[in-house]
Design a protein around this motif. Sequence first.
Motif, PDB file in Angstrom:
ATOM      1  N   THR A 176       9.891 -15.477 -16.515  1.00  0.00           N
ATOM      2  CA  THR A 176      10.862 -16.626 -16.545  1.00  0.00           C
ATOM      3  C   THR A 176      11.361 -17.087 -18.070  1.00  0.00           C
ATOM      4  OG1 THR A 176       8.860 -18.028 -16.694  1.00  0.00           O
ATOM      5  CG2 THR A 176       9.748 -17.628 -14.538  1.00  0.00           C
ATOM      6  N   GLU A 177      10.822 -16.248 -18.773  1.00  0.00           N
ATOM      7  CA  GLU A 177      11.117 -16.642 -20.389  1.00  0.00           C
ATOM      8  C   GLU A 177      11.715 -15.598 -21.005  1.00  0.00           C
ATOM      9  OE1 GLU A 177      10.782 -19.560 -21.431  1.00  0.00           O
ATOM     10  OE2 GLU A 177       9.446 -20.341 -19.556  1.00  0.00           O
ATOM     11  N   THR A 178      12.755 -15.833 -21.948  1.00  0.00           N
ATOM     12  CA  THR A 178      13.628 -14.816 -22.650  1.00  0.00           C
ATOM     13  C   THR A 178      12.602 -14.018 -23.498  1.00  0.00           C
ATOM     14  OG1 THR A 178      15.249 -16.441 -23.013  1.00  0.00           O
ATOM     15  CG2 THR A 178      15.350 -14.595 -24.723  1.00  0.00           C
ATOM     16  N   ALA A 179      11.603 -14.420 -24.091  1.00  0.00           N
ATOM     17  CA  ALA A 179      10.717 -13.812 -24.922  1.00  0.00           C
ATOM     18  C   ALA A 179      10.086 -12.538 -24.269  1.00  0.00           C
ATOM     19  CB  ALA A 179       9.532 -14.168 -25.756  1.00  0.00           C
ATOM     20  N   GLU A 180       9.759 -12.958 -22.852  1.00  0.00           N
ATOM     21  CA  GLU A 180       9.154 -11.958 -21.852  1.00  0.00           C
ATOM     22  C   GLU A 180      10.003 -10.858 -21.424  1.00  0.00           C
ATOM     23  OE1 GLU A 180       6.027 -14.780 -19.409  1.00  0.00           O
ATOM     24  OE2 GLU A 180       8.174 -14.919 -18.776  1.00  0.00           O
ATOM     25  N   LEU A 181      11.415 -11.496 -21.204  1.00  0.00           N
ATOM     26  CA  LEU A 181      12.402 -10.342 -20.912  1.00  0.00           C
ATOM     27  C   LEU A 181      12.707  -9.313 -22.031  1.00  0.00           C
ATOM     28  CD1 LEU A 181      14.532  -9.270 -18.801  1.00  0.00           C
ATOM     29  CD2 LEU A 181      16.182 -11.092 -19.829  1.00  0.00           C
ATOM     30  N   GLU A 182      12.624  -9.884 -23.312  1.00  0.00           N
ATOM     31  CA  GLU A 182      12.938  -9.087 -24.302  1.00  0.00           C
ATOM     32  C   GLU A 182      11.906  -7.909 -24.279  1.00  0.00           C
ATOM     33  OE1 GLU A 182      13.066 -11.847 -27.633  1.00  0.00           O
ATOM     34  OE2 GLU A 182      15.163 -12.124 -27.159  1.00  0.00           O
TER      35      GLU A 182
END
Length: 226
Positions: free
Chosen positions: A110-116
């Motif tokens: 759910t978080e941008t940093a996780e996706l990166e």
Amino acid sequence: MDLLSSAVTNNVDWCALVCRRGGITDNTNGIWLVTGSPAPLFPDAVTLKSGVSARQLSQVLSGRKACSVKDSYADVDLEPYGFSELFTARWIGQTNGPKNADPTGWSHLTETAELESWCAAAELPEVLPIGLLRDPSVRILGAYREGRLVAGAVANSSDRVVGISNVFQVGGDRRAGWGEVASVVARFFPGKPVVGYEHGPDLDAALAAGFSDLGPLRVWLRSPAQ
């Protein structure tokens, strides 16, 4: 249900989501064409049915010197029009539900940093659109062991099926990983058949994990030098 045609349609939905600007669907000629330039690793055009005219495809893409085509039924010969075969694969599907118990350690990012971090682990050339984290039809899934990302996949739901793509595992048993992915997808989108396409070791692992072979597809590439 025609699982193969549903898999093709679902994959086009996924291409449209990632390419942001969507695309143009020409049902008469059986072609989906991305608007503008596609995202890295995504096709410029996808065939929507068998028997699409190679000449028609070539005409649709005449203004694009470098482009690719996902030949969904592996029955279009684009070599006479300056394309070369990039790879062949097989559509896969599972209709009876996963055989494995619901595995632990998997979560919906759910978080941008996780996706990166996920995209880096999946070895993608760029980060997927951040908006996918909030799209109700998409789940970007990651498996964590002792705080470390060890596996992942994407699930995108359409009317009849759920598509899986970008399945990866950092070490471990590919077959077990595919079994876990199918179970996790069923958790988020229960009751729907799961479809996708693979080739090489991942195809072998998916078939061993209970997926069925639905038929071939081919990806064609035209480079500026051709």
